[in-house]
Design an enzyme around this catalytic site. Structure first.
Site, PDB file in Angstrom:
ATOM      1  N   GLY A 149     -12.839 -11.619 -11.854  1.00  0.00           N
ATOM      2  CA  GLY A 149     -14.038 -11.019 -12.425  1.00  0.00           C
ATOM      3  C   GLY A 149     -14.131  -9.554 -12.064  1.00  0.00           C
ATOM      4  O   GLY A 149     -14.422  -8.718 -12.897  1.00  0.00           O
ATOM      5  N   ASN A 163      -9.967 -16.442   7.274  1.00  0.00           N
ATOM      6  CA  ASN A 163      -8.749 -17.128   6.824  1.00  0.00           C
ATOM      7  C   ASN A 163      -7.672 -16.064   6.648  1.00  0.00           C
ATOM      8  O   ASN A 163      -7.751 -15.230   5.736  1.00  0.00           O
ATOM      9  CB  ASN A 163      -8.998 -17.880   5.514  1.00  0.00           C
ATOM     10  CG  ASN A 163      -7.760 -18.623   5.018  1.00  0.00           C
ATOM     11  OD1 ASN A 163      -6.633 -18.122   5.127  1.00  0.00           O
ATOM     12  ND2 ASN A 163      -7.958 -19.805   4.473  1.00  0.00           N
ATOM     13  N   ILE A 195     -13.991 -17.295  -7.248  1.00  0.00           N
ATOM     14  CA  ILE A 195     -13.454 -16.495  -8.366  1.00  0.00           C
ATOM     15  C   ILE A 195     -11.981 -16.148  -8.139  1.00  0.00           C
ATOM     16  O   ILE A 195     -11.461 -15.186  -8.697  1.00  0.00           O
ATOM     17  CB  ILE A 195     -14.297 -15.215  -8.589  1.00  0.00           C
ATOM     18  CG1 ILE A 195     -14.346 -14.366  -7.313  1.00  0.00           C
ATOM     19  CG2 ILE A 195     -15.689 -15.580  -9.050  1.00  0.00           C
ATOM     20  CD1 ILE A 195     -15.019 -13.000  -7.528  1.00  0.00           C
ATOM     21  N   GLY A 196     -11.361 -16.961  -7.302  1.00  0.00           N
ATOM     22  CA  GLY A 196      -9.952 -16.721  -7.004  1.00  0.00           C
ATOM     23  C   GLY A 196      -9.751 -16.208  -5.594  1.00  0.00           C
ATOM     24  O   GLY A 196      -8.632 -15.912  -5.182  1.00  0.00           O
ATOM     25  N   ARG A 207     -14.983 -10.649  11.839  1.00  0.00           N
ATOM     26  CA  ARG A 207     -14.035 -11.726  12.077  1.00  0.00           C
ATOM     27  C   ARG A 207     -13.383 -12.128  10.751  1.00  0.00           C
ATOM     28  O   ARG A 207     -14.081 -12.331   9.754  1.00  0.00           O
ATOM     29  CB  ARG A 207     -14.792 -12.910  12.669  1.00  0.00           C
ATOM     30  CG  ARG A 207     -13.904 -13.996  13.183  1.00  0.00           C
ATOM     31  CD  ARG A 207     -14.772 -14.998  13.929  1.00  0.00           C
ATOM     32  NE  ARG A 207     -13.975 -16.084  14.450  1.00  0.00           N
ATOM     33  CZ  ARG A 207     -14.474 -17.303  14.687  1.00  0.00           C
ATOM     34  NH1 ARG A 207     -15.751 -17.533  14.452  1.00  0.00           N
ATOM     35  NH2 ARG A 207     -13.701 -18.245  15.159  1.00  0.00           N
ATOM     36  N   GLU A 242     -13.590  -6.010  -1.363  1.00  0.00           N
ATOM     37  CA  GLU A 242     -13.584  -4.723  -2.057  1.00  0.00           C
ATOM     38  C   GLU A 242     -12.999  -3.572  -1.251  1.00  0.00           C
ATOM     39  O   GLU A 242     -12.507  -2.598  -1.816  1.00  0.00           O
ATOM     40  CB  GLU A 242     -15.020  -4.409  -2.516  1.00  0.00           C
ATOM     41  CG  GLU A 242     -15.431  -5.386  -3.589  1.00  0.00           C
ATOM     42  CD  GLU A 242     -16.909  -5.373  -3.931  1.00  0.00           C
ATOM     43  OE1 GLU A 242     -17.288  -4.578  -4.786  1.00  0.00           O
ATOM     44  OE2 GLU A 242     -17.666  -6.190  -3.371  1.00  0.00           O
TER      45      GLU A 242
END
Lengths: 334, 699
Positions: free
Chosen positions: B230, B584, B457-458, B581, B658
């Protein structure tokens, strides 16, 4: 939806007669451009004559050393063919410089020659384009034309031909073989595509119903070297901003043969005859290369936003000429 | 604590996506599903005077043609870009003036081509210049930031500075172009509306539909199970949502509207072009006395959206005197909107390029110049930072990149026809977080079900939220099941502003921690339906912080510029981030690398051209709008610091979606200057521009 007939031709005769019996027919190769244009509404064929099953899918050496490339040879197979890679590296390099791996797997030699300009105005039905709709005008001339022609354009059209492969074929003195209702003939690759003049809708010298059956390259005589170079906006999958194919042979320390063609500068691969004449018999120096290329590019008529193409093409040509002569001279010394 | 958080867990839906079984919005095939194709306006300003649908309606397979004359009436929405087929006005080229609904996609497309629209066209104006007479200073820029901020006497301080840089940059319009176009499949059942869509947040989609169609939200279900990207353009409902719901209503059939790629530049937002003027005044030690960042941008006639490109200058450097201001002109252009790091991406390109120019002016190392201007508190607000490790990112990046001993002289490293150079840039992105709800249920079989209307969204949101839940529950990751992507789930904010994981994770953490507490006090077997705890972070997640909260980073780039062609190749791109932090390691690296790749595109390949004559963006497909391909991305590395910050959320995380794009373009542009000695101030750095610059300098 717009319906069309689909015919799968088993032989060249079947293909040409199927074409002749249907108005508005188009030959279908890999479909990588034609199908896109159908989706955009730029092309609306009444019939597609699928020629991909024709037995024109091999590369063969002819007696005397010439090479015939069948029109249905896929771009990736053409680029990878050992004879092409070894004898005509410019052709292999040019094909690999075009499109993406997936597209090259689908696209054919004949289709590559007949692909159409990627001018955004040509592809947009809501805008004027003399190539798509003669007489409607040219949106690009005063519009967005950074990618457009600097040589041989006309008041009617400033589009460029997008093929990389055709540029190499032009420099290599290839000939395009055609079969049509009036029989078989061949046309020099350099003359196969047209300048736009007042008939930009006509991309090539092909006659109605003619089918490209193959391309023939003259024998690569000893000492002939060639290379292709392309400048583009991203490292892969982008059309050329400018490109050059150079074919060269040195004889007794001077240039004995020069074939030079530019891509993305004109409505057709631009065979640089003036530069070739200047190079012939000249010592292979950078000054000689620059002089020859400048003679050719003196004819350039850049538009508002594409003047960069002239020095870019000059740099490309001088660079490839220098590299080929350096390699030839080094090779001779060793 | 089982240590799921931080582990490089594989994304849960990865196999489905690779295998092609993940269902996207266009793939909800219900019986009788129809397809639709929009008809875009071919004038940039004016009115529709007539729509001739007769030829289209006669075509086989065409069911109906919706126009402003027959489409269902909608209530006035908050978002004017959703006022579709309601009146004859054309605010920009590409605005939808009709929709053809047909049995098949091909029939719909052919029908759309047969619709004849007559216009009363008016003169249009689509060309942005800094001196455009329509330019004004709005109240706010995007994000609610005041358009103008001023501290001290920036002009006076600039005038008396020993070292000065006064430069202008231009960032062109850019397009989000997610892989999956904006798509909705709608059907009505007994007065209820069910919509499968490709959105960054289904809650906002449902709210918009409720308003437009006058329905209570309980009668609307919106799902976004999988979303093919997106980058901000799916953060708000787009025309496909409204058109699909309208068409399904009018035909009584399920209808899919998948917007054609070529329509996207006009109707799903874009990054507005920004014209920047930067004035930096410093003493001979490099300490900034004055920082002035003035931005001029465009918006459409129907919606004021102001790219907040001067806002990062309020965060970055200590300068006692400053002015940051946004100006905007409303033109006959498509409505701009969010695109990955709105504000920060173009703003930091300009600011960090100007900092590089100042370093050159001072003869100072650009890393050192940034360190020297490190502020103690957030410059504009005076608030302390919750954590700020920009200096550490710069130092760690410099160490990993091999920056030490760099020869600062531009244009002196040659390898044959190539000129080599390196560049650096800082990066920043704000921490945003919003209130969310979630439920966690312990099931008798030993598994746990977490439910939340997050949207993946991926990014790997499913996976990361399961990790957060597993740790709060103190159970292995594989025992936590998670459901996301539907308004039937506990409500949650959209995936936007790099705030998703923080906002959703907070609620998931609270629900799971609460459930763990309940279970600790529970004796005997669980009831058949399990035990459930619901969490709502309202009041906590949205409470005003006394701290300035931002992520920071540093980018380093190495480029080779071909003097023959002007082509720039990035041999190495390295980012180091301090973003709280990292939850993943695998999916985080993907986010950073993806952002950096998009920044590389912004630097070198991506650009959109407004056609002044026709009033539209010229590059309308992925063959002409050049996003980077694999061959453009040679060496790319993302690293992060172990940053601890207890003033964020229970996970201690900052957003990471971002910041990777922020600063990348400046680092590459600065490297191009270092390589060539040519300062190019307009993106993208395509061969035509670079070669022209080289010829000016070198011949």
């Amino acid at each position: 939806m717009k319906e069309f007939a689909y015919v799968r031709a088993g032989s060249v005769e079947e293909a040409t007669s199927a074409y002749a019996s249907r108005t508005g027919a188009r030959y279908l190769g890999g479909g990588t451009n034609l199908v896109d244009l159908m989706k955009l509404g730029v092309e609306a064929p009444a019939a597609l004559i699928d020629v991909t099953r024709l037995p024109l899918d091999s590369v063969e050496e002819l007696p005397g050393g010439a090479l015939r490339i069948g029109a249905m040879v896929r771009n990736s197979d053409l680029a990878a063919h050992p004879l092409v890679r070894h004898r005509y590296p410019a052709l292999s390099q040019a094909v690999l410089a075009g499109a993406s791996g997936q597209l090259r797997n689908a696209a054919t030699t004949g289709g590559n020659l007949l692909q159409r300009t990627r001018c955004p105005y040509f592809q947009d039905l809501s805008k004027p384009c003399n190539k798509r709709e003669p007489g409607s005008g040219c949106g690009a001339r005063d519009g967005v034309h950074r990618d457009h022609a600097v040589l041989g354009h006309s008041a009617h059209c400033i589009a460029t031909h997008p093929s990389d492969m055709a540029v190499a074929l032009t420099a290599l003195d290839g000939r395009v073989e055609l079969v049509g209702p009036e029989g078989a003939r061949s046309v020099a690759a350099a003359d196969f595509h047209r300048l736009p003049g007042d008939r930009p809708e006509q991309d090539t010298e092909i006659r109605p119903g003619e089918l490209v059956t193959g391309v023939v390259l003259p024998a690569a005589t000893a000492g002939l070297s060639s290379a292709y170079r392309k400048a583009r906006d991203r490292a892969s999958y982008a059309f050329a901003l400018a490109s050059v194919a150079v074919v060269l042979r040195l004889e007794d320390g001077v240039i004995g043969h020069a074939g030079l063609a530019f891509g993305a500068l004109a409505h057709r691969p631009w065979r640089a005859r003036r530069a070739e004449e200047a190079l012939l018999g000249a010592a292979p120096t950078r000054a000689a290369f620059e002089h020859a290329v400048d003679l050719e590019l003196a004819a350039a008529q850049p538009l508002r936003d594409n003047a960069y193409k002239v020095p870019l093409a000059r740099n490309l040509a001088v660079d490839v000429l220098s590299r080929l002569t350096d390699a030839a001279l080094t090779g001779r010394a060793s | 604590m089982t240590g799921s958080v931080g582990a490089p867990a594989e994304r849960r839906e990865g196999r489905e996506k690779v295998g092609g079984t993940a269902r996207y919005a266009a793939e909800f095939h219900s019986p009788g599903r129809a397809q639709a194709w929009p008809v875009p306006s071919t004038v940039a300003r004016g009115r529709v005077t007539g729509v001739d649908t007769a030829a289209a309606l006669e075509m086989p397979g065409v069911l109906t043609v919706l126009t402003h004359e027959n489409a269902p009436r909608l209530a006035e929405p908050d978002d004017p870009t959703l006022v579709l087929l309601q009146d004859a006005r054309v605010p920009h080229r590409g605005w939808f003036v009709a929709l053809v609904v047909a049995e098949t996609l091909e029939a719909a497309r052919a029908g759309a081509a047969a619709v004849r629209v007559a216009y009363d066209a008016e003169e249009h104006d689509v060309t942005l210049t800094a001196s455009h007479p329509g330019v004004y200073v709005p109240e706010d820029a995007n994000g609610g930031h005041p358009a103008l901020r001023e501290q001290g006497d920036p002009d006076g301080a600039f005038g008396s500075s020993a070292a000065r840089v006064d430069v202008a940059y231009r960032v062109p319009p850019l397009h989000n172009h997610p892989m999956e176009p904006h798509t909705s499949t709608a059907r009505w059942e007994d007065g209820r509306l069910i919509l499968h869509t490709s959105s960054q947040g289904t809650g906002a989609v449902r709210a918009a539909l409720a308003g437009l169609f006058g329905l209570p939200e309980e009668r609307i279900v919106v799902t976004a199970e999988h979303v093919g990207g997106g980058f901000g353009s799916k953060g708000t409902p787009r025309p496909d949502v409204v058109l699909a719901a309208m068409a399904a209503h009018e035909t009584g059939r399920p209808v899919t509207v998948a917007l054609p790629r070529r329509c996207l530049p006009a109707v799903v937002g874009h990054r507005a072009p920004t014209l920047h003027r930067l004035r930096l005044g410093a003493d001979t030690d490099g300490r900034l006395a004055s920082l002035v960042h003035e931005v001029t941008t465009h918006t459409s006639r129907i919606k004021e959206f102001v790219e907040q490109a001067a806002v990062p200058a309020r965060v970055m450097y200590a300068a006692p005197n400053s002015r940051t201001v946004h100006r905007v002109a409303a033109l006959d252009v498509p409505s701009p909107s969010w695109m990955r790091a709105p504000g920060e991406a173009p703003g930091m390109y300009a600011l960090e390029s100007a900092m590089d120019e100042l370093a050159t002016e001072l003869g100072m190392d650009p890393v050192e110049l940034r360190i020297r201007n490190e502020p103690g508190v957030e410059p504009d607000s005076g608030r302390p930072f919750s954590s700020r490790h920009l200096v550490e990112c710069l130092r760690e990046g410099a160490r990993r990149f091999g920056w030490a001993g760099r020869d600062p002289r531009p244009g002196v490293r040659r390898e044959g026809p190539l000129l080599l150079g390196t560049g650096v840039s800082a990066a920043t992105y704000p921490v945003m977080v919003g209130p969310s709800t979630a439920t966690a249920r312990a099931l008798p079989d030993g598994s746990f079900l977490v439910r939340i209307n997050a949207t993946d969204i991926g990014t790997g949101a499913r996976t990361v939220l399961a990790q957060v839940g597993a740790d709060a529950l103190g159970v292995p990751l594989e025992r936590v099941l998670i459901e996301v992507g539907s308004t039937e789930l506990p409500s949650a904010p959209l995936a936007g502003g790099s705030s998703g994981t923080a906002s959703w994770g907070w609620a998931v953490h609270e629900a799971c921690a609460g459930l763990a507490g309940r279970l600790a006090g529970h004796a005997g077997p669980l009831p058949a339906q399990g035990l459930e705890v619901r969490a709502d972070t309202t009041g906590a997640a949205d409470s005003e912080s006394e701290f300035a909260r931002h992520a920071f980073g540093a980018h380093f780039a190495e480029v080779a510029v071909d003097t023959v062609t002007g082509e720039v190749r990035v041999g190495r791109l390295l980012g180091v981030y301090a973003a709280g932090r990292i939850l993943n390691a695998r999916t985080a690296r993907s986010q950073f690398v993806g952002g950096m790749t998009m920044g590389l595109g912004m630097a070198l390949t991506e650009g959109s051209t407004m056609d002044a004559a026709f009033g539209d963006f010229t590059e309308s497909d992925l063959a002409s709008y050049h996003v980077p391909v694999h061959a453009d991305v040679a060496g790319i590395e993302a690293h992060w610091l172990d940053e601890e910050d207890s003033r964020l959320n229970p996970m201690g995380s900052k957003g990471i979606g971002e910041i990777g794009i922020v600063g990348t373009a400046a680092a590459i542009g600065n490297a191009v200057h270092h390589a060539t000695g040519v300062r190019l101030r307009e993106l993208p750095l395509t061969p035509d521009r670079v070669l022209t610059g080289l010829l000016d300098r070198w011949t």
